[in-house]
Design a protein around this motif. Structure first.
Motif, PDB file in Angstrom:
ATOM      1  N   GLN A 232      55.099  67.503  40.957  1.00  0.00           N
ATOM      2  CA  GLN A 232      53.739  67.348  41.621  1.00  0.00           C
ATOM      3  C   GLN A 232      52.901  66.088  42.044  1.00  0.00           C
ATOM      4  O   GLN A 232      53.544  65.090  41.380  1.00  0.00           O
ATOM      5  N   VAL A 233      52.039  66.062  42.795  1.00  0.00           N
ATOM      6  CA  VAL A 233      51.263  64.741  42.956  1.00  0.00           C
ATOM      7  C   VAL A 233      50.608  64.198  41.835  1.00  0.00           C
ATOM      8  O   VAL A 233      49.923  65.022  41.383  1.00  0.00           O
ATOM      9  N   GLY A 234      51.044  63.476  41.177  1.00  0.00           N
ATOM     10  CA  GLY A 234      50.372  62.836  39.889  1.00  0.00           C
ATOM     11  C   GLY A 234      50.458  61.463  39.865  1.00  0.00           C
ATOM     12  O   GLY A 234      50.542  60.509  40.841  1.00  0.00           O
ATOM     13  N   GLY A 235      50.257  60.905  38.349  1.00  0.00           N
ATOM     14  CA  GLY A 235      50.224  59.602  38.292  1.00  0.00           C
ATOM     15  C   GLY A 235      51.269  58.599  38.701  1.00  0.00           C
ATOM     16  O   GLY A 235      51.180  57.749  39.643  1.00  0.00           O
ATOM     17  N   ASN A 236      52.727  59.109  38.639  1.00  0.00           N
ATOM     18  CA  ASN A 236      53.734  58.328  39.451  1.00  0.00           C
ATOM     19  C   ASN A 236      53.720  58.515  40.908  1.00  0.00           C
ATOM     20  O   ASN A 236      54.116  57.314  41.567  1.00  0.00           O
ATOM     21  N   ALA A 237      53.290  59.615  41.528  1.00  0.00           N
ATOM     22  CA  ALA A 237      53.155  59.563  42.990  1.00  0.00           C
ATOM     23  C   ALA A 237      52.071  58.496  43.372  1.00  0.00           C
ATOM     24  O   ALA A 237      52.213  57.794  44.283  1.00  0.00           O
ATOM     25  N   LEU A 238      50.767  58.293  42.598  1.00  0.00           N
ATOM     26  CA  LEU A 238      49.908  57.120  42.915  1.00  0.00           C
ATOM     27  C   LEU A 238      50.478  56.052  42.808  1.00  0.00           C
ATOM     28  O   LEU A 238      50.340  55.278  43.740  1.00  0.00           O
ATOM     29  N   LEU A 239      51.338  55.751  41.682  1.00  0.00           N
ATOM     30  CA  LEU A 239      51.938  54.234  41.583  1.00  0.00           C
ATOM     31  C   LEU A 239      52.786  54.085  42.803  1.00  0.00           C
ATOM     32  O   LEU A 239      52.913  52.939  43.305  1.00  0.00           O
ATOM     33  N   ARG A 240      53.886  54.994  43.132  1.00  0.00           N
ATOM     34  CA  ARG A 240      54.834  54.779  44.185  1.00  0.00           C
ATOM     35  C   ARG A 240      54.084  54.646  45.422  1.00  0.00           C
ATOM     36  O   ARG A 240      54.411  53.932  46.180  1.00  0.00           O
ATOM     37  N   SER A 241      53.111  55.674  45.798  1.00  0.00           N
ATOM     38  CA  SER A 241      52.544  55.166  47.135  1.00  0.00           C
ATOM     39  C   SER A 241      51.705  53.973  47.163  1.00  0.00           C
ATOM     40  O   SER A 241      51.805  53.121  48.239  1.00  0.00           O
TER      41      SER A 241
END
Ligand code: HEM
Lengths: 257, 294
Positions: A214-223
């Motif tokens: 899901q879009v979560g903390g990791n996605a935020l860091l990656r983007s």
């Protein structure tokens, strides 16, 4: 009291001035050329250019405007980075702080946001101009290809930036966008033929993009890292190849018949 | 407020309005210069820029670059003073906005989801757009129109590219931004969005129009036949036509180029074709297979 020409003369003779500009500018052919190739920023240009490079009606200045928008985005982006943490606990409040705490925070954020929309618009118009003047034809085929990658990178720059404020708009835009990754044939868990490769929501392309299902903390860091480091770096490299090739391919295209 | 004014003055939509104005202006300028040059070409006179002299970079070019930079900077500053970037509620995975829209420059692709399944609309077609753009310099072997605006000397290239860029890319974006509301239903900009509205729009598949279950074996075969003939016909028919009327063009193009051009063109034209099938004839799928639907 000294007169203005006298003061200018004095400044020009000053040791510090001379150390910066190295030589006098007397508006001779030599000096005009020296002004270009003696300057690291200007020397991207040739010493002389064809008239249509100077007239607006041929290029519309669109490539240059795209580059200018990019520089503006780098500058405002770096300043924004001073006030931002890429974590889901802080990202949103950091943006709120821009509004209420940071001096000129609002206009800083606005410039970055509208500058980004603007860059996407002008890069598309630049491509349209290059097409309409047939400037992708020999010998510029390769540079058109570099341009296509720059176009995609411009979209991706903006796309990865969308998530960073961690608000509903960005969250759902990224959700919709990355859900497409799940539909990739073979490599996305909803895509055709993926079952033959045992693809699930936990090992498909979307998972790789988001660092999770899901879009979560990791996605935020990656983007955030794509947005602030990786894509700008790749873009800068390609831009320099692009500009270099504009020169090596003979400058702005001219009628060849 | 008037819903139309409301939707075009939403902060992020102002960019789209600016885009429409700029694209209209520059398209007009491009074609105006193209037609002017065409007149010169017809009269056998040199086109704009042909007899260009050289000028110094310093200062004419540097000056105009600086001026443009200042104008752009002033424009963006005014824009940034006048309009504040919105910040919505904090991200909440449990509240799905309706409609959930992708970033504006991808709304053309999102619009394609109405007509194609996600693997086509979201993955295959975008990849082919990139591949197609990269291929342009290598498949367009017309040596004319290099370095000046012209329409007469490269009609087909310009018509096809403009159709793809202005209609299939930009117009679909504008539709996605201004005409799509809850449930991705069509709303005129002056219409109020109604979240309770459901439109019962029965869709059918191609074969069910003639009374054959699209999921049955005959349905599968007919679907495969239609898709296959579109692809094969699109490849063969122009070949036959040119072979008869313009064999020179074919031999100049060569087989690889011909197949690439036609494949890209057929794919591009499948978009308006499927839009018409869907919007006019309410046909959703042409071919249903156990793995994917087209
Ligand atoms: C970040 C994006 C880009 C930047 C910063 C950029 C910048 C530039 C600049 C400054 C020029 C010099 C002439 C002019 O201003 O028009 C130029 C020329 C050119 N660009 Fe780009 N560009 C970008 C993207 C693209 C794209 C998307 C394409 C095409 C798909 C493209 C293809 C070309 C070509 C073929 C030329 C040579 C044109 C000629 O000689 O007339 N560029 N670019």
């Amino acid at each position: 009291m000294k007169s203005l020409p006298e003061i200018t003369e004095k400044v020009r003779k000053n040791l510090i001035w001379k150390s910066i500009f190295r030589r006098d500018y007397r508006n001779s052919i030599r000096d005009r050329a020296q002004a270009v190739f003696g300057n690291v920023f200007l020397h991207l240009h040739p010493v002389q250019v064809r008239e249509s490079a100077v007239k607006l009606r041929f290029t519309w200045g669109m490539g240059g405007i795209t580059f200018f928008a990019f520089i503006l985005l780098v500058i405002t982006g770096v300043v924004l980075m001073f006030y931002y943490h890429p974590s889901i606990d802080q990202a949103y409040t950091d943006i709120k702080d821009l509004e209420f705490q940071v001096p000129f925070g609002v206009i800083l954020r606005n410039l970055h946001r509208w500058g980004a929309h603007f860059m996407v618009i002008v890069v598309m118009i630049h491509m349209f101009r290059v097409f309409m003047t047939g400037s992708y034809k020999a010998p510029r085929q390769f540079n058109w290809g570099i341009g296509v990658f720059l176009l995609v990178l411009t979209f991706l720059l903006s796309f990865t930036g969308y998530l960073t404020p961690w608000d509903q708009l960005g969250f759902w835009a990224i959700t919709v966008g990355t859900n497409m990754g799940a539909a990739t044939p073979l490599l996305g868990y909803q895509g055709p033929f993926s079952e033959y490769l045992h693809i699930t929501p936990y090992n498909d392309i979307r998972f790789a993009l988001l660092g999770g299902a899901q879009v979560g903390g990791n996605a935020l860091l990656r983007s955030y890292i794509w947005h602030c480091v990786a894509i700008p770096l790749i873009s800068i490299i390609l831009m320099f190849v692009h500009f270099w090739r504009v020169r090596k391919d003979g400058g702005i295209s001219k009628p060849q018949k | 407020m008037n819903p139309f004014i409301e939707i075009i003055t939403q902060p992020d939509n102002i960019a789209i309005v600016i885009m429409i104005i700029m694209v209209t202006f520059f398209t007009g300028w491009a074609f105006q210069q193209a037609f002017e040059n065409d007149k010169l070409l017809a009269a056998g006179r040199p086109v704009d820029g042909e007899n260009d002299k050289f000028v110094d970079t310093f200062k004419p070019l540097v000056r105009i670059e600086l001026l443009i930079a200042i104008v752009v900077m002033v424009g963006l500053t005014i824009w940034s003073i006048a309009v504040d970037a919105p910040l919505e509620e904090i991200a909440n995975p449990t509240i799905t906005p309706n409609p959930a829209k992708a970033p504006w420059y991808f709304l053309g692709l999102q619009e394609l989801l109405v007509y194609f399944d996600p693997w086509l609309a979201g993955v295959v077609l975008p990849s082919l757009i990139v591949v197609g753009l990269l291929a342009i310099p290598y498949i367009d072997i017309n040596p004319k129109g290099n370095g000046y605006y012209t329409f007469a000397e490269r009609k087909y290239a310009i018509i096809i590219f403009s159709f793809g860029f202005l209609v299939l890319w930009l117009l679909l974006i504008v539709i996605g931004v201004f005409f799509r509301g809850p449930g991705w239903l069509w709303y005129w900009p002056w219409q109020e969005w109604d979240h309770a509205r459901v439109v019962f729009e029965p869709t059918r598949d191609l074969t069910s129009v003639i009374g054959i279950d699209s999921r049955s074996l005959p349905g599968f075969l007919i679907g495969a036949f239609v898709v296959g003939s579109y692809l094969a016909g699109g490849m063969i028919a122009p070949y036959r036509y040119w072979k008869k009327n313009n064999p020179e063009l074919l031999s100049k193009l060569g087989m690889v180029r011909y197949i690439t051009i036609m494949f890209l063109f057929i794919t591009m034209m499948s978009i308006p074709i499927k839009m018409v099938l869907r919007l006019v004839f309410l046909i959703k799928y042409i071919w249903i297979t156990p793995w994917f639907n087209v």
